[in-house]
Design an enzyme around this catalytic site. Structure first.
Site, short mmCIF file in Angstrom:
data_model
loop_
_atom_site.label_atom_id
_atom_site.label_comp_id
_atom_site.label_asym_id
_atom_site.label_seq_id
_atom_site.Cartn_x
_atom_site.Cartn_y
_atom_site.Cartn_z
N LYS A 183 26.73 19.55 35.16
CA LYS A 183 25.81 19.31 34.04
C LYS A 183 25.99 17.86 33.56
CE LYS A 183 24.03 23.45 33.88
NZ LYS A 183 22.65 23.65 34.32
N ASP B 207 23.84 27.19 29.17
CA ASP B 207 23.99 26.02 28.29
C ASP B 207 24.83 26.33 27.06
OD1 ASP B 207 22.51 24.51 30.03
OD2 ASP B 207 20.63 24.80 28.97
N ARG C 267 26.05 18.65 24.48
CA ARG C 267 26.62 19.97 24.13
C ARG C 267 28.13 19.89 23.92
NH1 ARG C 267 21.79 22.48 24.45
NH2 ARG C 267 20.66 22.34 26.40
N GLY D 71 18.21 15.85 33.08
CA GLY D 71 18.10 16.52 34.38
C GLY D 71 16.76 17.22 34.55
N SER E 141 18.62 28.23 39.80
CA SER E 141 18.39 27.08 38.93
C SER E 141 16.92 26.99 38.57
CB SER E 141 18.82 25.79 39.65
OG SER E 141 18.15 24.67 39.09
N GLN F 28 15.53 24.52 37.16
CA GLN F 28 15.01 23.18 37.45
C GLN F 28 14.55 23.09 38.90
OE1 GLN F 28 18.10 20.49 36.21
NE2 GLN F 28 17.68 20.80 34.04
N SER G 179 13.74 22.92 26.89
CA SER G 179 13.17 23.32 28.19
C SER G 179 11.66 23.48 28.08
CB SER G 179 13.74 24.67 28.63
OG SER G 179 15.05 24.53 29.10
N ARG H 94 8.38 21.04 29.63
CA ARG H 94 7.34 21.68 30.44
C ARG H 94 5.97 21.51 29.80
NH1 ARG H 94 12.06 23.89 31.62
NH2 ARG H 94 12.40 24.95 33.61
C1 S3P Z 1 16.99 23.92 32.43
C2 S3P Z 1 17.66 24.65 33.38
C3 S3P Z 1 19.11 24.77 33.43
C4 S3P Z 1 19.73 24.34 32.12
C5 S3P Z 1 19.17 23.05 31.62
C6 S3P Z 1 17.68 23.20 31.36
C7 S3P Z 1 15.51 23.85 32.49
O1 S3P Z 1 19.61 23.91 34.46
O2 S3P Z 1 21.13 24.23 32.26
O3 S3P Z 1 19.79 22.65 30.41
O4 S3P Z 1 14.88 23.38 31.54
O5 S3P Z 1 14.95 24.27 33.51
P1 S3P Z 1 19.65 24.35 36.00
O6 S3P Z 1 18.26 24.50 36.50
O7 S3P Z 1 20.38 23.23 36.70
O8 S3P Z 1 20.41 25.64 36.04
#
Ligand code: S3P
Length: 472
Positions: A381, A354, A427, A133, A205, A207, A24, A28
């Site tokens: 996911k 996760d 995972r 994602g 979320s 994200q 994550s 970023r």
């Molecule tokens: C993440 C947010 C989570 C997590 C993903 C990474 C991120 O997802 O499950 O593995 O880096 O912001 P969601 O935002 O869909 O909850």
């Protein structure tokens, strides 16, 4: 690739191990550095396929990325974007000298030459976000704000994942975004300047929150995002480090637009989500096993796994290390222990979202019943993780009930002897590889190469710890 993992028969010992950089935070760091004024230096990036997808997209957007050894980061050979990105990877006059090759910086380190908020170039080709994602959702927010026209696509798994949760709030800010029946490909149109708004979301979320906040950096005025519960806050911490104005009140985060972001130096902490697989492996390994991991990120909005371990009755030693950036880091030490079943739900599950697959494995190995609720997000996911865990654990001999938002698992010994498919989900591959270590008979995991999305080198590490792993 197929991984045949045999039960671990002897105690394993590992001292001061390091896991890959936090995924994550790595995404970023690269994305935000691209928007900064000036240069950023990032050490310890996650080396997996997902972060490579982010780096590849940024190169297509004209952001020069240099490896730690000073050579340009190389996107896929042969693409026109690749050629341009490499040609542009020339350093502006007055930049600080690059480190000596292989001395100060390692292979997982990068230098990003920030382009500011208005410096992204329109890509010639579609942006391929691979399996990631975080890449597609955060980039959609950035491109909507930057007014850069682009089409974002992903692999078969990513192409099934919901994108309207990001597109809808971005449209509220004024963006023009098209999804394909709510999923990728996603098209972001140019020429739609954004205005700050108060956005509410019915899903917690990080994200979605990050996509909105990133778009908000480009918008006129203030943009706020309110979610039902607080999701991981890496974006907020990092934007503050870059001098953006970010305020938090309850579960509402506000960012001021037309910001100027400062370049930074960051040492990415190890990924607790990857560490979780090793910690779980140690807990259910033969008596005498002990493991210590260094420099692991323990951000409280992410560390629900550690609280869940306490509910399983596990003891884990956490020693905070001196933090060099906006994220807390710690050394974690753990040994093999008897576990009791646990009831996991609410905020804890959000903070461990996760880690639910590996928590389900712990539930199967513990004495008594484990119930996991409030994990409905797992259905969207990289795979439907509730269905995959239920089916896989049953195939390994556990009694499992699939719930709409989680799992009920009857603990006890796992038989193993199963063939499990990773379902293009890192995972799932990792969780069943750990389960196999604690089973009575060897288990095969097909599609084991997906482990590389977040944990390259995982099977080598298992072997170093004494596991019998055959890869074919
Ligand atoms: C993440 C947010 C989570 C997590 C993903 C990474 C991120 O997802 O499950 O593995 O880096 O912001 P969601 O935002 O869909 O909850």
């Amino acid at each position: 690739m197929n991984a045949r993992v045999s039960p671990l028969r002897k105690p394993a010992r590992g001292e001061r191990l390091r896991v890959p950089g936090d995924k994550s935070i790595s995404h970023r760091a690269l994305l935000f550095a691209a928007l900064a004024e000036g240069e950023s230096r990032i050490a310890g990036l996650a080396g997996g396929d997902d972060v490579r997808s982010t780096a590849r997209c940024l190169a297509q957007l004209g952001v020069p990325l240099l490896r730690g050894d000073g050579t340009p980061w190389q996107p896929k050979p042969g693409s026109r974007d690749a050629a341009t990105a490499v040609a542009r990877a020339e350093r502006p006059k007055g930049s600080a000298p690059l480190p000596e090759r292989d001395s100060e910086m390692g292979p997982d380190d990068a230098i990003v030459l920030g382009q500011g908020l208005s410096g992204l170039r329109e890509p010639v080709l579609r942006l391929d976000c691979g399996n990631s994602g975080t890449t597609i959702r955060l980039l959609t927010g950035i491109l909507a704000g930057a007014g850069v026209e682009a089409t974002l696509v992903g692999d078969e798994s990513l192409s099934r994942r919901p994108m309207e949760r990001v597109a809808r709030p971005l449209r509220q800010l004024g963006a023009a975004i098209e999804t394909t029946e709510g999923k990728p490909p996603v098209i972001v149109r140019r020429g739609h300047p954004l205005r700050g708004q108060a956005i509410g979301s019915d899903v917690a979320s990080a994200q979605v929150k990050s996509a909105v906040l990133l778009a908000g950096l480009f918008a006129e005025g203030e943009t706020s995002f309110t979610e039902p519960a607080k999701s991981r806050d890496h974006t907020e911490r990092m934007l503050r480090m870059m001098d953006a104005q970010v305020a938090q009140r309850g579960t509402t985060v506000t960012v001021r637009g037309k910001a100027s972001l400062r370049g930074f130096a960051l040492d990415v902490p190890g990924d607790l989500s990857s560490a979780a697989f090793l910690i779980a492996a140690a807990l259910i390994a033969p008596e005498g096993t002990s493991l210590s991991l260094e420099h692991v990120g323990v951000n409280p909005t992410r560390a629900g796994f550690l609280d869940a371990l306490a509910m399983f009755g596990a003891r884990l030693k956490l020693e905070l290390e001196e933090a060099s950036g906006p994220e807390p880091v710690a050394r974690l030490s753990v040994s093999a222990q008897k576990l009791r079943g646990a009831q996991l739900d609410g905020d804890l599950v959000l903070r461990a979202i996760d880690e639910v697959p590996i928590l389900a494995v712990l539930g199967a190995a513990a004495q008594g019943e484990t119930v996991i609720r409030g994990a409905q997000e797992l259905r969207v996911k990289e795979s439907d993780r509730i269905a995959q865990m239920a089916a896989g654990l049953r195939a390994m001999g556990a009694r499992v009930e699939e719930l709409p938002d989680g799992l009920r698992i009857e603990g006890g010994a796992l038989r193993g002897g199963a063939d499990i498919d990773s379902a293009m989900d890192h995972r799932i591959a990792l969780a069943f590889s750990v389960a196999a270590l604690a089973a009575r008979e060897p288990t095969s995991i097909s599609g084991a190469e997906w482990a590389d999305v977040s944990f390259p080198g995982f099977y080598d590490l298992l072997r170093q710890l004494g596991a019998d792993v055959e890869l074919s």
